[in-house]
Design a protein around this motif. Structure first.
Motif, PDB file in Angstrom:
ATOM      1  N   GLU A   1       0.765  -1.314  -0.056  1.00 40.14           N
ATOM      2  CA  GLU A   1       0.021  -0.076  -0.079  1.00 40.14           C
ATOM      3  C   GLU A   1       1.072   1.504  -0.027  1.00 40.14           C
ATOM      4  O   GLU A   1       1.720   1.454   0.852  1.00 40.14           O
ATOM      5  N   ILE A   2       0.931   1.931  -1.180  1.00 38.20           N
ATOM      6  CA  ILE A   2       1.653   3.256  -1.022  1.00 38.20           C
ATOM      7  C   ILE A   2       0.753   4.113  -0.033  1.00 38.20           C
ATOM      8  O   ILE A   2      -0.480   4.665  -0.399  1.00 38.20           O
ATOM      9  N   LYS A   3       1.422   4.674   0.783  1.00 40.22           N
ATOM     10  CA  LYS A   3       1.368   5.342   1.593  1.00 40.22           C
ATOM     11  C   LYS A   3       1.217   6.630   1.609  1.00 40.22           C
ATOM     12  O   LYS A   3       0.726   7.815   1.884  1.00 40.22           O
ATOM     13  N   GLU A   4       2.294   7.213   0.558  1.00 42.28           N
ATOM     14  CA  GLU A   4       2.872   8.371   0.779  1.00 42.28           C
ATOM     15  C   GLU A   4       3.756   8.453  -0.872  1.00 42.28           C
ATOM     16  O   GLU A   4       4.235   7.204  -0.913  1.00 42.28           O
ATOM     17  N   THR A   5       3.473   9.267  -1.857  1.00 44.46           N
ATOM     18  CA  THR A   5       4.652   9.543  -2.865  1.00 44.46           C
ATOM     19  C   THR A   5       5.502  10.371  -2.753  1.00 44.46           C
ATOM     20  O   THR A   5       4.696  12.083  -2.816  1.00 44.46           O
ATOM     21  N   VAL A   6       6.697  10.701  -2.217  1.00 46.42           N
ATOM     22  CA  VAL A   6       7.444  11.275  -2.240  1.00 46.42           C
ATOM     23  C   VAL A   6       7.537  12.339  -3.784  1.00 46.42           C
ATOM     24  O   VAL A   6       7.906  13.839  -3.318  1.00 46.42           O
TER      25      VAL A   6
END
Length: 73
Positions: free
Chosen positions: A7-12
């Motif tokens: 699960e991608i929590k945040e795209t930096v």
């Protein structure tokens, strides 16, 4: 090969993108319901496929930042 849950929590951020729509991204990802880690890898459009990558803890990412800051670019 077993299913890998992520699960991608945040795209930096996105470092680059090729003409086929694959993007090299730095993301904060939870792998198999574990604590999220920073991850650098290529992703296909819509994140349906991924390439090999590197996963880093927060401390490892901090150390990498220090090393990159020392480079004369």
């Amino acid at each position: 090969m077993p299913n890998i849950k992520y699960e991608i929590k945040e795209t930096v951020g996105i470092l680059s993108e090729n003409n086929k729509g694959w993007a090299k991204e730095l993301n904060l990802i939870s792998w198999n319901d574990r604590e999220p880690k920073y991850d650098l890898r290529d992703w296909g459009p819509e994140h349906e496929k991924m390439g090999k990558g590197v996963t880093l803890s927060r401390d490892e990412l901090k150390k990498l930042k220090e090393l990159l800051n020392e480079l004369d670019l």
